[in-house]
Write an enzyme that holds these catalytic residues in place. Structure first.
Site, mmCIF file in Angstrom:
data_model
loop_
_atom_site.group_PDB
_atom_site.id
_atom_site.type_symbol
_atom_site.label_atom_id
_atom_site.label_comp_id
_atom_site.label_asym_id
_atom_site.label_seq_id
_atom_site.Cartn_x
_atom_site.Cartn_y
_atom_site.Cartn_z
ATOM 1 C CG ASP A 11 39.250 -11.184 -80.821
ATOM 2 O OD1 ASP A 11 38.896 -11.949 -81.748
ATOM 3 O OD2 ASP A 11 39.420 -11.551 -79.651
ATOM 4 C CG ASP A 106 38.624 -14.756 -84.489
ATOM 5 O OD1 ASP A 106 39.760 -15.224 -84.311
ATOM 6 O OD2 ASP A 106 37.773 -14.664 -83.602
ATOM 7 C CD GLU A 107 43.101 -13.304 -81.741
ATOM 8 O OE1 GLU A 107 44.154 -12.850 -81.284
ATOM 9 O OE2 GLU A 107 42.668 -14.445 -81.481
#
Ligand SMILES: [Mg+2]
Length: 361
Positions: A11, A106-107
């Site tokens: 993350d 973003d993960e």
């Protein structure tokens, strides 16, 4: 031979704000908020850790954010740049795992089970620590950004772990500790617990995950299936595998009007039909979309498109239709007669099992 699952959840920390601070050194150390400027009815997309110290968080109305942090520097989101950064990072981290599943800009989850097998599950998890450190260093060196990594024996535990020690965190949750650790957390931390489910559980006095096991009947608003599923998650049982992000990149539908038009009724009708078509395609392939785009072309052939990444993946006609209308309204795209209109959905992922089992909220 039994394989012990070893999953990493990666993350990026305050992603949009961190990209801005990396690229504009004068912003480093300052409270940066990426999102709508205050004074309009928008929200915060990302807040730097300096801004978070004032209680600012994403999805908070910008007006409130400014009240909490009057010195905050508001920046307009540059999605194109963040998306490109995301692609670079995903490419960088993918080789560390046997499978990678990107879940948002973003993960991502990485399955590293095969490289980490030892005599028991917890030893296997520990073996991934070294790999996770290398991965963090790699992103730091190559992209100048910090990430947090969680290591767990399932997606659920890896995700819970990555959240424990942000920013720049690295946390491993051993299998033997998982139930105790999960138990103390608020119920909304379980996947599938949205606002509606959370409210139903809170009304029944269930605010922590460990209290779920005491329920013998589902409270009003929850089905038996749903409760059983949540109880099994609360025991740390989650057998969702890391699925390579699907290769079907996008599906779209567009129509050219017989005559240029700004008739809202006609435009809505057309969007509704497109949403219906896209929803059908998603359903038949068991896919959900995490991004939606609208495209318009005016009489002079000027073509504009606007898109948004969604927190909750969508599949239903209504959700596609409403998101498309929202995008059009937000960017005031129907400001003059349209020649063409279209909807596209992208970042397509296999439908999470929970949504197949449970009634939609
Ligand atoms: Mg993040």
């Amino acid at each position: 031979m039994r394989i012990f699952p070893v999953i990493l959840h990666v993350d990026m920390d305050a992603f949009f704000a961190s990209v801005e601070q990396r690229d504009r050194p004068e912003l480093r150390g300052l409270p940066v908020i990426v999102g709508s400027p205050p004074g309009r009815r928008g929200v915060v997309c990302a807040a730097s850790y300096e801004a978070r110290a004032f209680g600012v968080h994403s999805a908070m109305p910008s007006n409130i954010a400014q009240k909490r942090c009057p010195k905050a520097i508001f920046l307009k989101p540059d999605m194109e740049r963040y998306r490109n950064e995301s692609i670079q990072i995903m490419r960088l981290i993918a080789p560390f795992g046997d499978q990678i599943e990107q879940v948002s800009v973003d993960e991502a989850y990485l399955d590293v089970s095969l490289q980490c097998q030892l005599a028991d599950h917890d030893q296997s998890l520990h073996k991934a620590l070294d790999l996770a450190r290398k991965l963090k260093d790699c992103v730091k060196q190559e992209r100048g950004l910090t990430i947090s990594v969680g290591i767990g024996g399932s997606k659920l535990m890896a995700k819970i772990a990555s959240d424990f020690d942000k920013p720049d965190g690295l946390i491993l949750i051993p299998e033997r500790d998982k139930v105790a650790l999960l138990g103390a957390l608020p119920i909304r931390r379980l996947p599938g617990v949205g606002k509606v489910t959370e409210e139903a559980l809170l009304a029944a006095g269930i605010d922590r995950i460990n209290l779920l096991k005491d329920l013998s009947h589902p409270p009003t608003g929850l089905s038996v299936n749903q409760l059983q599923h949540l109880q099994s998650l609360a025991e740390g049982r989650d057998d969702r595998s890391v699925r390579e992000t699907t290769s079907i990149k996008r599906i779209s539908s567009e129509n050219t009007f017989d005559e240029d038009t700004e008739d809202r009724r006609l435009i809505r009708q057309c969007l509704r039909q497109q949403a219906n078509e896209l929803s059908g395609k998603l359903l038949s392939r068991s896919l959900h979309a995490q991004g939606i785009q609208v495209k318009v072309r005016y009489g002079d052939y000027t073509t504009l498109s606007r898109q948004i990444s969604l927190t909750d993946p969508i599949q239903r006609e209504d959700d596609i239709y409403r998101s498309a209308c929202r995008l059009l309204g937000k960017h005031q795209l129907v400001s003059r007669p349209l020649r063409l209109i279209g909807i596209g959905v992208y970042t397509l992922r296999e439908s999470p099992v929970i949504q197949l089992l449970l009634p939609l909220e």
